[in-house]
Design a protein around this motif. Structure first.
Motif, PDB file in Angstrom:
ATOM      1  N   SER A   1       0.864  -1.177   0.000  1.00  0.00           N
ATOM      2  CA  SER A   1       0.000   0.000   0.000  1.00  0.00           C
ATOM      3  C   SER A   1       0.902   1.230   0.000  1.00  0.00           C
ATOM      4  O   SER A   1       1.913   1.258   0.701  1.00  0.00           O
ATOM      5  N   VAL A   2       0.576   2.228  -0.790  1.00  0.00           N
ATOM      6  CA  VAL A   2       1.369   3.466  -0.827  1.00  0.00           C
ATOM      7  C   VAL A   2       0.439   4.618  -0.479  1.00  0.00           C
ATOM      8  O   VAL A   2      -0.603   4.796  -1.121  1.00  0.00           O
ATOM      9  N   THR A   3       0.790   5.370   0.554  1.00  0.00           N
ATOM     10  CA  THR A   3      -0.124   6.410   1.042  1.00  0.00           C
ATOM     11  C   THR A   3       0.645   7.540   1.730  1.00  0.00           C
ATOM     12  O   THR A   3       1.674   7.291   2.349  1.00  0.00           O
ATOM     13  N   PRO A   4       0.114   8.761   1.634  1.00  0.00           N
ATOM     14  CA  PRO A   4       0.755   9.861   2.350  1.00  0.00           C
ATOM     15  C   PRO A   4       0.384   9.889   3.833  1.00  0.00           C
ATOM     16  O   PRO A   4       1.061  10.546   4.616  1.00  0.00           O
TER      17      PRO A   4
ATOM     18  N   THR B   1       3.037  -1.058   4.072  1.00  0.00           N
ATOM     19  CA  THR B   1       2.653   0.284   3.652  1.00  0.00           C
ATOM     20  C   THR B   1       3.864   1.188   3.525  1.00  0.00           C
ATOM     21  O   THR B   1       4.654   1.307   4.469  1.00  0.00           O
ATOM     22  N   LEU B   2       3.995   1.820   2.366  1.00  0.00           N
ATOM     23  CA  LEU B   2       5.065   2.805   2.153  1.00  0.00           C
ATOM     24  C   LEU B   2       4.526   4.190   2.469  1.00  0.00           C
ATOM     25  O   LEU B   2       3.498   4.605   1.911  1.00  0.00           O
TER      26      LEU B   2
ATOM     27  N   LEU C   1       5.761  -1.227   7.990  1.00  0.00           N
ATOM     28  CA  LEU C   1       5.943  -0.046   7.146  1.00  0.00           C
ATOM     29  C   LEU C   1       7.247  -0.057   6.387  1.00  0.00           C
ATOM     30  O   LEU C   1       8.256  -0.588   6.864  1.00  0.00           O
ATOM     31  N   PHE C   2       7.214   0.560   5.214  1.00  0.00           N
ATOM     32  CA  PHE C   2       8.417   1.039   4.553  1.00  0.00           C
ATOM     33  C   PHE C   2       8.355   2.557   4.677  1.00  0.00           C
ATOM     34  O   PHE C   2       7.331   3.158   4.320  1.00  0.00           O
ATOM     35  N   VAL C   3       9.409   3.140   5.196  1.00  0.00           N
ATOM     36  CA  VAL C   3       9.422   4.593   5.362  1.00  0.00           C
ATOM     37  C   VAL C   3      10.448   5.176   4.399  1.00  0.00           C
ATOM     38  O   VAL C   3      11.604   4.762   4.396  1.00  0.00           O
ATOM     39  N   LEU C   4      10.004   6.127   3.597  1.00  0.00           N
ATOM     40  CA  LEU C   4      10.926   6.789   2.665  1.00  0.00           C
ATOM     41  C   LEU C   4      11.553   7.992   3.380  1.00  0.00           C
ATOM     42  O   LEU C   4      10.900   9.019   3.580  1.00  0.00           O
ATOM     43  N   ASP C   5      12.809   7.819   3.773  1.00  0.00           N
ATOM     44  CA  ASP C   5      13.521   8.911   4.438  1.00  0.00           C
ATOM     45  C   ASP C   5      14.185   9.767   3.358  1.00  0.00           C
ATOM     46  O   ASP C   5      15.118   9.323   2.691  1.00  0.00           O
ATOM     47  N   ALA C   6      13.686  10.960   3.181  1.00  0.00           N
ATOM     48  CA  ALA C   6      14.246  11.893   2.195  1.00  0.00           C
ATOM     49  C   ALA C   6      14.157  13.274   2.845  1.00  0.00           C
ATOM     50  O   ALA C   6      13.195  14.013   2.616  1.00  0.00           O
ATOM     51  N   PRO C   7      15.163  13.605   3.681  1.00  0.00           N
ATOM     52  CA  PRO C   7      15.063  14.833   4.489  1.00  0.00           C
ATOM     53  C   PRO C   7      14.816  16.094   3.664  1.00  0.00           C
ATOM     54  O   PRO C   7      14.110  16.987   4.104  1.00  0.00           O
ATOM     55  N   HIS C   8      15.398  16.133   2.451  1.00  0.00           N
ATOM     56  CA  HIS C   8      15.199  17.346   1.633  1.00  0.00           C
ATOM     57  C   HIS C   8      13.740  17.522   1.215  1.00  0.00           C
ATOM     58  O   HIS C   8      13.342  18.616   0.819  1.00  0.00           O
TER      59      HIS C   8
ATOM     60  N   ALA D   1       5.991  12.771  -6.080  1.00  0.00           N
ATOM     61  CA  ALA D   1       6.573  11.999  -7.186  1.00  0.00           C
ATOM     62  C   ALA D   1       7.640  11.067  -6.600  1.00  0.00           C
ATOM     63  O   ALA D   1       7.755   9.898  -6.997  1.00  0.00           O
ATOM     64  N   ALA D   2       8.418  11.584  -5.639  1.00  0.00           N
ATOM     65  CA  ALA D   2       9.466  10.760  -5.018  1.00  0.00           C
ATOM     66  C   ALA D   2       8.852   9.569  -4.282  1.00  0.00           C
ATOM     67  O   ALA D   2       9.325   8.426  -4.405  1.00  0.00           O
ATOM     68  N   LEU D   3       7.789   9.836  -3.523  1.00  0.00           N
ATOM     69  CA  LEU D   3       7.109   8.734  -2.814  1.00  0.00           C
ATOM     70  C   LEU D   3       6.659   7.685  -3.829  1.00  0.00           C
ATOM     71  O   LEU D   3       6.839   6.475  -3.631  1.00  0.00           O
ATOM     72  N   SER D   4       6.086   8.159  -4.920  1.00  0.00           N
ATOM     73  CA  SER D   4       5.538   7.249  -5.936  1.00  0.00           C
ATOM     74  C   SER D   4       6.645   6.469  -6.644  1.00  0.00           C
ATOM     75  O   SER D   4       6.495   5.278  -6.929  1.00  0.00           O
TER      76      SER D   4
END
Ligand code: ADP
Length: 481
Positions: free
Chosen positions: A5-8, A39-40, A80-87, A112-115
């Motif tokens: 699952s991909v969600t904000p 879930t990402l 969870l998968f957590v996308l760590d992208a501090p910028h 777009a990065a999350l996707s």
């Protein structure tokens, strides 16, 4: 079966609306049915702060302008998968904008990065993990399906769930070059939308199946009136379109145990609602009498029909009902409702703000909750109303139409009525429904039967989860071997 699952947003970590409740509840309900959902989510500060041991399972030297990594963690009972992208995500304020509420100008880049990360995971980026299906939610993750379609995971079945078609993620054509998609994607059947780039549009185009959060809303969005510019595309995809109603968290929303209530009760002890009712009268400065208290717990917006309510308040008071209104939003609507309260002291009370605890007490003490929405993908407050014996009076649209059984003669005789519906969403129809409510309220036997019937309704996630599983199976059967 493995579903990514991909969600904000996901409850209880990040929530701005009903979307988070769905993405938080679904993995739990699906686990009971043998489906593993991971879930990402974006690495917002509150998410990154919630886990100590950080070990990346995938690293990006460069993702939309900076270094990024994916972490596999278990938090709040969720995989969870957590996308760590501090910028992109390490910022104060809410998930979409600063503390003052203004959207971040680079939201297109952030999501777009999350996707892109979603599509990479779907394509096997993380060793030992390969989802059978990818399930994206709303415009913020919709591009996952576009990246899949033009990338490695083109053969993986995908589902796009729309929680509110009003939010589409539309951006100028200038961003296309930075999305990392092939030139061919900038086309009518790709991500192009009215000359720009449409994130939700791209997801709707690429998804193997499209779902929204009620069957009626699924039909409504095929019309120009509700389709918000996407009705043409949604019609083209209508054979892959489904509506699945949301459930509610029946442990949190349980009048028997709810700690926010002054007095707990069940369908067998409706009289024990009285102390909650007294608390509402105190808080909203309402007269103490036997007339029905109708409440509103809502964002004060045009979508929610709050301007319709504002035009009907004098009639509602004349019909003998009192009004307790909790909400915040549009300043003009706040002003109109506060003016109505000043005109009708003791009959109308307004609290401007967001108050979770008070919303529970209102559901537990008021006689009815009115929801005059112009459109409503699913709606939760009518479901809480059902569970708390706070009879829903709703516009016949979207999820409201699907979840409330109107107390007409036939439904009353059959003992199935759970509330009152009205159409169209205008002041006259709303008033008519309030008069019907007041009439029913004057006959305790009839009114309590409606309350009890509502309280019996199955609102759990179990049934909805079955429908998602059925759909996942259907998609798997369409996969080319
Ligand atoms: P939407 O997500 O479109 O705002 P829903 O009915 O799906 O509408 O969900 C709204 C949620 O927010 C419900 O849980 C409702 O109780 C809650 N809510 C809305 N406004 C308020 C408020 N002013 N105070 C407390 N809770 C609120």
């Amino acid at each position: 079966m493995q579903v990514l699952s991909v969600t904000p947003e996901i409850f209880p970590l990040i929530k701005t609306g009903g979307l988070a409740d769905v993405t938080g509840a679904l993995p739990v309900a699906l686990a009971a049915k043998g489906v593993t959902m991971r879930t990402l989510i974006p690495g917002f500060p509150m998410v990154m702060d919630a886990f100590k041991k950080k070990k990346a399972v995938y690293k990006y030297p460069l993702l939309q302008g900076g270094k990024a990594s994916v972490h596999s963690v278990q938090l709040a009972g969720l995989d969870l998968f957590v996308l760590d992208a501090p910028h992109l995500f390490d910022r104060p304020g809410g998930p979409y904008g600063n503390a003052a509420g203004a959207d971040w100008p680079d939201n297109w880049r952030r999501f777009a990065a999350l996707s892109q990360a979603g599509a990479d995971i779907a394509g096997g980026a993380i060793s030992g993990y390969m989802p059978d299906i990818v399930h994206a939610h709303d415009w913020q993750s919709a591009m996952t399906l576009a990246y899949m379609r033009y990338g490695k995971a083109v053969g993986t079945p995908s589902m796009m769930t729309v929680h509110n078609l009003a939010f589409q993620g539309q951006f100028g054509a200038g961003i296309f070059g930075e999305l990392g998609l092939p030139t061919a994607a900038m086309a009518l059947d790709g991500v192009e939308y009215y000359g720009g780039v449409g994130f939700l549009k791209a997801g709707l185009q690429a998804a193997w199946a499209i779902t929204t959060v009620s069957p009626t809303y699924a039909q409504e969005i095929r019309s120009p009136e509700f389709g918000m510019g996407l009705d043409g595309l949604i019609n083209m995809r209508s054979s892959d379109l489904y509506g699945i109603v949301n459930g509610i968290d029946t442990a949190i929303w349980d009048p028997e145990t709810d700690r926010h209530l002054v007095s707990n009760y069940t369908a067998a002890s409706l009289k024990a609602r009285a102390p909650n009712r007294a608390a509402v009268e105190d808080r909203f400065g309402l007269d103490r009498d036997g007339s029905p208290i109708v409440c509103v717990v809502s964002r004060l917006t045009w979508q929610k029909g709050m301007d319709i309510l504002a035009t009907a308040v004098d009639g509602i008071v004349a019909a003998g009902a009192r009004l307790a209104i909790l909400g915040s939003g549009d300043a003009g609507l706040e002003g109109a409702l506060l003016a109505a309260a000043a005109r009708h002291r003791g009959r109308i009370g307004v609290v401007v703000g967001y108050d979770e605890g008070l919303s529970h007490v209102m559901q537990g003490g008021c006689d009815a909750i009115v929801i005059p929405s112009r459109f409503e993908p699913c709606g939760l407050t009518q479901l809480y109303g059902l569970r708390y014996g706070c009879v829903p009076v709703v516009a016949r649209t979207g999820g409201l139409a699907d979840t409330i059984i109107d107390a007409n003669e036939a439904a009353l005789a059959a003992g199935v009525a759970t509330g009152f519906q009205f159409a169209p969403s205008d002041g006259g129809a709303l008033l008519h429904a309030i008069r019907r409510l007041a009439e029913a309220h004057a006959s305790p036997a009839i009114f309590e039967a409606i309350q009890r019937q509502g309280m019996k309704t199955d609102l759990s996630w179990d049934r909805s989860a079955d429908k998602y599983v059925e759909l996942y199976r259907l998609l798997l059967s369409k996969r080319v071997a």
